[in-house]
Structures are given as C-alpha cells and as structure tokens.
Design an enzyme around this catalytic site. Structure first.
Site, PDB file in Angstrom:
ATOM      1  N   GLY B 103       0.835  -1.196   0.000  1.00 58.33           N
ATOM      2  CA  GLY B 103       0.000   0.000   0.000  1.00 58.33           C
ATOM      3  C   GLY B 103       0.862   1.236   0.000  1.00 58.33           C
ATOM      4  CB  CYS B 104       0.290   4.641  -0.893  1.00 59.77           C
ATOM      5  SG  CYS B 104       0.171   4.039  -2.574  1.00 59.77           S
TER       6      CYS B 104
END
Lengths: 425, 105
Positions: B103-104
């Site tokens: 994910g970011c």
C-alpha cells in the site's frame, strides 16, 4: 569571461519552486560556483504556499495571504527563475520543453514538482455542492471557503474523508478532526456536531503504534472512525459518500481530501513517470529510474515515504551530494533513510510529535534524544514546536540549511526500544 | 508462514493467506482460492485481472493498487468491485498467487 570557461559550465534545471526545488537550488548554489553550474528553477506561478499552514485557515487561526510568498524571492542570488508551465521533458535529448516553445537543455535535472489534486477523478466530487457543502482544505481557496462554512455552521454531521492514498501529509486530515472538535467546543456547539473520520485505511493511520494512539485520541474526543471505506462517489445532491462496495455515509458538510497524482507534464514525458504521474525513484539515492541524470525530491517521487515537507528537507542533503557525485563521475551514496518528522496538532494548544523512517515506525520516547520533545504524546511544547516551524521553514529550511540538532537520518537515542502499547503512558 | 495444499500441490502462504512464492502458483489453483474468497466462478473478466496482476508483479515487484488497476487493466474500478466485492487489489492478488500489494504510506 573566456568562452572556454563558459563551455565548462554545466546546466542544472529544477522543475518546481516549492519546498524541494527551492532548498535544492539554494544548496546547489552553495556547493558549486557560478562557472561550475548554472541553476534554473522553473515553475508555472510565483506563489509559494507554506502548505502546513492550510490546516489552520478553516479555523481562522491564519489567513491565506499570510502563508503565501513569492517563489523567486526564496531563491538565492545566482539562480534563474523561469515562470512558465512545462509542456514535457525529453529524457533522451536532455531537454525541458516549456508551453511557450522555449527549450531548456540540462546536464542534470531535478524533478521537484510535487503532487497535484485530481478531484475530478472521483465521481461527483466537483459536482453539485462543491465548495458549498463539499470542501477540501488542501488549497488556499478551499481552506478559506471551508472556513466561511464552519463560521456559520450551527450543527449537523461533519464528515472528513480521505479518498485514497497517497496524500500529502497523511496526518493532516486527522489534525483537521482534532481542531474541529476544539473549534466547535470553543463555540459551545460541540454537542450539536457529529464528527466522523472516513478513511480507506484499516485504522486511523498507516503505522501500527501511531494508528492505535491516534485511534484512541479520536475515540476520546468523540470522533467516529469509519475504516476501509473506498469512496467511489460524492453525492452532493443527497449529501452522501458512497463507497465502491455500496456503503453510504451521510453528511451535512463534507471535507474531502481528493486523489493525488504527480504533475501533469510528467504524464506527457515519455518514460519519466508511472501510472499516477509520480516518478519512479531509488528510495536511498533519490536518482530516478528513468535516467541517471534525473533526480527527484519530495512529493513528486514514488518512494515509500510520507509526502511531507520534513521528508523533503531530509532528502535535500542526500540529493545535492548525489548530484555533485554524479557530475564528478563518482558513485552515488545510499544516504536517505526515509526519515519523517511530523507535529500533529491536536487542539487546545497541544500537539504530538512522530518521528520515523523506512524501517522504524513512529515510537514513543523523546526527540531527538532522551532530553527533548515527547514523542507520540500530547504536549504544549510540541504545539510551540509546530508554530515555530513556520519561521524555520522560510528562514532555515528553504535556504537549505540544516536545522541545528536535527540530523537528516532518524535519531534513535530517545526512542523506546520495545514499543508495546502498554508502555505508551 | 504456513504450508497449505491447493489443487493437490503444497504451497507456502503468509499469515494473511498470500503466496510467499508466486512461482508456486498454477492456473488450476485459482478457482479453489476464489471459492474460499466467496467467488464461485471465475469469468473471463476475472482472468483478465488475474493475468494483469501477475504480469505487473513480475515486472514491478508488487501488485498494483485498485486505483492503478482501474487506470491500466482496462477494467474500471467500479467493475473491479463487482468482480471482487471484498476489495479488488487484495482479493485478486490472493487469487493470482502474488504477495499482498504494497500500500501507500
């Protein structure tokens, strides 16, 4: 000057005159003489926004005109500023093409053009109700409009929503919730306001220890937390957020942090960016993966660090040294460790501080050593630190100076080594 | 980490059920993983996404996020949620036998 010497002068072009572009230009100017390196900064406008200040605008604690200064004036003597939009970069011929047809050749390019908001990518977000009931505080105009709406708000449901990561300053929407809680208490109408934080993450924040602490703070302040909500539509007619999997969150006033992307010229530059127009970048050397003479700083890079001014500041030292090494034909150094340092404003003249890097999540303890600011804990001292930071930003960070006592790499001396939640208090 | 048997073959999964070694995955494992995730039949559209996820993983070292999938796979985010209601990036990665997309931050 003899023409022979002129031809030795290398060209550095820096795209973007914000935090990263400005501090890199000023650091490079000190590192190289005018005959060694000519430095040109390109930006489409001459408005440098102190972005951390946007958080305070909706509450009347600061005003847009107080957080904007001319870009050119933050650049030291001997740096050229070109106020023009960029059409595209040709990484094969080492040229930047501006929209007016001008072409700037470079020996080394620094991409510092940050992240842009793309609200139009979310269905309905810029439709009915936009800037009336649906706001963002990520622009000076949006923050001011939200401030006007808050000032006349006399009760109802305020929903703060992050559409998707990555966003600039991932703690800012949480801070907005904390400050809104304080603001409505001060106005004596907190009991008539429901505050709701709606996030695509599975908790209040990305990193586990901080997420638990911040989640508890939301609960303590009576702010509802809705997680794993992927906003598919903002319906400003029926006043609902609708997720892609069909869940709905009603609102009277919505504060939405829109999707982010890299600058649009990146998308028009073959081989430079990824699907979201961020530039693939080595997370330790800050050299782009597009070409060896292209470096990237700040929000424009796709590195797995927070998109935050502190990260950009800490990247600066590694980046200019690697530009120097590249121009000297020396190998680059793996200097950047992902260091981020963020004050989280929590209202009531208090803030908490988090400090972390690629490998270490935000922990409790003190910063930068055992004697220092408390970490992951609310204090008045941290609030003063946050206020002082605006002065440091214009007078120390942008000129490209190190802040005394604060190293680019993450300090470990004051941190708790076993970050179990039980130890937090 | 744990060893599991899918389609009569031993494979290693992480704590959340994602493949540790994507090269252990074969086409005939996909329907079995999909059923465990509540998807009874894999359509051509599912397979388009599964193939795309694997290609992206082997090219870039991580599976794409939902937003990138919507921009690049030819399947819109809305359709992606119809295909994988519990979360396209995660569930499609699981069925496609690749690690959980990073994910970011």
């Amino acid at each position: 000057m003899p023409s022979g010497v002129r031809e030795m002068t290398k060209q550095a072009v820096i795209l973007g005159g914000g935090t990263g572009g400005t501090l890199v230009a000023n650091r490079l100017r000190r590192l190289f003489t005018d005959t060694e390196l000519a430095i040109t900064v390109v930006d489409q406008d001459d408005r440098h926004v102190y972005q951390p200040g946007l958080l305070f605008v909706p509450f009347g604690l600061t005003h847009p005109e107080d957080i904007v200064r001319p870009r050119a004036r933050q650049l030291h003597d001997g740096i050229s500023f070109v106020e023009r939009a960029i059409d595209h970069v040709d990484i094969e011929s080492n040229e930047v093409h501006l929209v007016d047809g001008r072409v700037l050749g470079y020996d080394v390019l620094v991409v510092a053009s940050g992240a842009v908001l793309v609200p139009e990518e979310t269905e309905g977000l810029t439709g009915p109700g936009w800037m009336e009931r649906v706001f963002t505080f990520y622009t000076p105009e949006g923050a001011a409009a939200l401030g006007a709406a808050f000032a006349t708000f006399d009760g109802g449901r305020v929903v703060v929503n992050v559409v998707d990561m990555p966003i600039k300053c991932p703690v800012a929407p949480l801070e907005l919730c904390f400050l809104a809680d304080w603001y409505f208490r001060e106005r004596g109408i907190r009991d008539r306001v429901d505050l709701v934080y709606v996030t695509p993450l599975d908790g209040a924040f990305t990193k586990p220890v901080a997420s638990a602490r911040l989640g508890q703070m939301l609960a303590d302040k009576g702010i509802e937390l809705i997680t794993e909500f992927n906003t598919g539509q903002v319906d400003g007619e029926t006043n609902r957020l609708v997720s892609f999997d069909g869940r709905e969150v009603p609102f009277d006033l919505a504060v939405v942090v829109p999707l982010h992307g890299g600058a649009s010229y990146v998308g028009r530059s073959p081989g430079l960016g990824d699907e979201l127009n961020f530039v693939p970048t080595d997370e330790h050397t800050l050299q782009s993966k597009a070409a060896p003479n292209v470096f990237v700083i700040g929000d424009a890079a796709n590195v797995p660090a927070s998109k935050a001014g502190s990260v950009t500041h800490f990247e600066g030292e590694t980046l200019v040294h690697n530009v120097h090494r590249f121009l000297s034909g020396e190998p680059l150094v793996d200097g950047f460790d992902g260091h981020a340092n963020c004050f989280i404003e929590t209202g009531f003249h208090k803030a908490l501080l988090i400090d972390f890097n690629y490998d270490t999540e935000p922990l409790t303890g003190h910063f930068p050593s055992a004697v220092g600011l408390p970490l992951l804990k609310e204090s008045h001292l941290n609030h003063l630190g946050k206020l002082m930071f605006q002065w440091l930003y214009w007078h120390s960070l942008l000129p490209g100076r190190d802040i005394p006592g604060i190293s680019s790499t993450m300090p470990t001396a004051g941190k708790a080594h076993h970050p179990s939640l039980a130890e937090q208090e | 980490m744990s060893m599991t048997t899918i389609a009569a073959t031993a494979v290693e999964l992480d704590a959340e059920g994602f493949f540790v070694h994507p090269e252990q995955w074969t086409d005939d494992m996909a329907p079995e993983i999909a059923r465990a995730e509540g998807i009874d039949a894999l359509t051509d559209a599912h397979w388009t996404v599964i193939r795309f996820m694997r290609a992206q993983y082997f090219e870039k070292g991580t599976g794409p996020t939902v937003r990138v999938l919507g921009k690049t796979s030819g399947v819109s985010v809305k359709e992606l949620y119809q295909l994988f209601p519990k979360g396209p990036a995660k569930i499609a990665a699981k069925i496609a036998g690749i690690p959980k997309p990073r994910g970011c931050i």
